[in-house]
Design an enzyme around this catalytic site. Structure first.
Site, PDB file in Angstrom:
ATOM      1  N   GLN A 131       2.473   8.280  -5.515  1.00 38.64           N
ATOM      2  CA  GLN A 131       3.570   7.300  -5.052  1.00 38.64           C
ATOM      3  C   GLN A 131       3.687   5.880  -5.824  1.00 38.64           C
ATOM      4  OE1 GLN A 131       2.146   7.309  -0.991  1.00 38.64           O
ATOM      5  NE2 GLN A 131       3.817   8.430  -0.354  1.00 38.64           N
ATOM      6  N   ARG A 141       0.858  -1.237  -0.069  1.00 38.04           N
ATOM      7  CA  ARG A 141      -0.057  -0.024   0.063  1.00 38.04           C
ATOM      8  C   ARG A 141       0.817   1.191   0.104  1.00 38.04           C
ATOM      9  NH1 ARG A 141      -1.309   3.731   3.321  1.00 38.04           N
ATOM     10  NH2 ARG A 141      -0.211   2.889   5.052  1.00 38.04           N
ATOM     11  N   VAL A 142       0.417   2.083  -0.973  1.00 36.87           N
ATOM     12  CA  VAL A 142       0.987   3.536  -0.713  1.00 36.87           C
ATOM     13  C   VAL A 142      -0.088   4.363  -0.496  1.00 36.87           C
ATOM     14  CG1 VAL A 142       2.949   3.176  -2.157  1.00 36.87           C
ATOM     15  CG2 VAL A 142       0.885   3.686  -3.299  1.00 36.87           C
ATOM     16  N   SER A 143       0.198   5.692   0.187  1.00 32.60           N
ATOM     17  CA  SER A 143      -0.699   6.593   0.605  1.00 32.60           C
ATOM     18  C   SER A 143      -1.489   7.513  -0.409  1.00 32.60           C
ATOM     19  CB  SER A 143      -0.199   7.568   1.716  1.00 32.60           C
ATOM     20  OG  SER A 143      -0.025   6.885   2.456  1.00 32.60           O
ATOM     21  N   THR A 144      -0.774   7.622  -1.537  1.00 33.68           N
ATOM     22  CA  THR A 144      -1.448   8.614  -2.590  1.00 33.68           C
ATOM     23  C   THR A 144      -1.052   7.879  -4.070  1.00 33.68           C
ATOM     24  OG1 THR A 144       0.614   9.954  -3.085  1.00 33.68           O
ATOM     25  CG2 THR A 144      -0.747  10.680  -1.267  1.00 33.68           C
TER      26      THR A 144
END
Length: 130
Positions: A14, A8-11
Site C-alpha cells: 500500500q 500508516r498503511v497496513s501492508t
C-alpha cells in the site's frame, strides 16, 4: 506549538502518498512526518516510536484518519493517554476531532471502539468466506 504528522498503511504493497499529501497540505513539514507500513495492531512500529521521542509539550500530532494511529481500542486509548501525559494533542483530519479537551478524548475513545468493532466484523466476514 509544532505540528507533526503520522501516517500508516497496513501492508508494504500500500502507498502512504495520500496521507502524506494531506499532512503536507495542512502545514506539516516533510521532516516532521513519521510513517509506518505495518498493521495497526502492532504496538512496536518504528515511525511511531521515533515520533514519541521527537514530540514535546505543546506539540500537535496530525493523523489523516483515526484508524491510521491504531485499530485496537486499548492501543488507541494507551497512545492517547501517553501523548496527553506529555502535553501533546492529536488531531484527526478526516474525522474533524482532536484529543484537546475532555470532550475530544471521549469522542476519540468512542470512535476507536467503533473502528475496532468494524475490524472484527470484517475479519469475521473474511473467515466465513474461507
Amino acid at each position: 506549538m509544532r505540528l507533526f504528522g503520522y501516517a500508516r498503511v497496513s501492508t508494504s504493497q500500500q502507498s502512504l502518498d495520500i496521507q502524506i499529501k494531506a499532512l503536507r497540505e495542512v502545514g506539516v513539514e516533510k521532516n516532521r512526518i513519521f510513517a509506518d507500513k505495518a498493521s495497526g495492531s502492532h504496538v512496536n512500529r518504528d515511525g511511531l516510536s521515533l515520533l514519541r521521542v521527537k514530540v514535546e509539550h505543546g506539540d500537535v500530532i496530525l493523523v489523516k484518519k483515526l484508524d491510521r494511529l491504531g485499530r485496537d481500542t486499548a492501543d488507541m486509548i494507551s497512545l492517547i493517554k501517553e501523548f496527553d501525559n506529555l502535553g501533546v494533542a492529536i488531531r484527526f483530519l478526516d474525522d474533524g476531532i482532536s484529543t484537546e479537551g475532555a470532550m475530544g478524548k471521549m469522542v476519540v475513545t468512542i470512535l476507536s471502539a467503533v473502528a475496532q468493532a468494524e475490524r472484527q466484523r470484517y475479519l469475521s466476514e473474511l473467515m466465513k468466506g474461507v
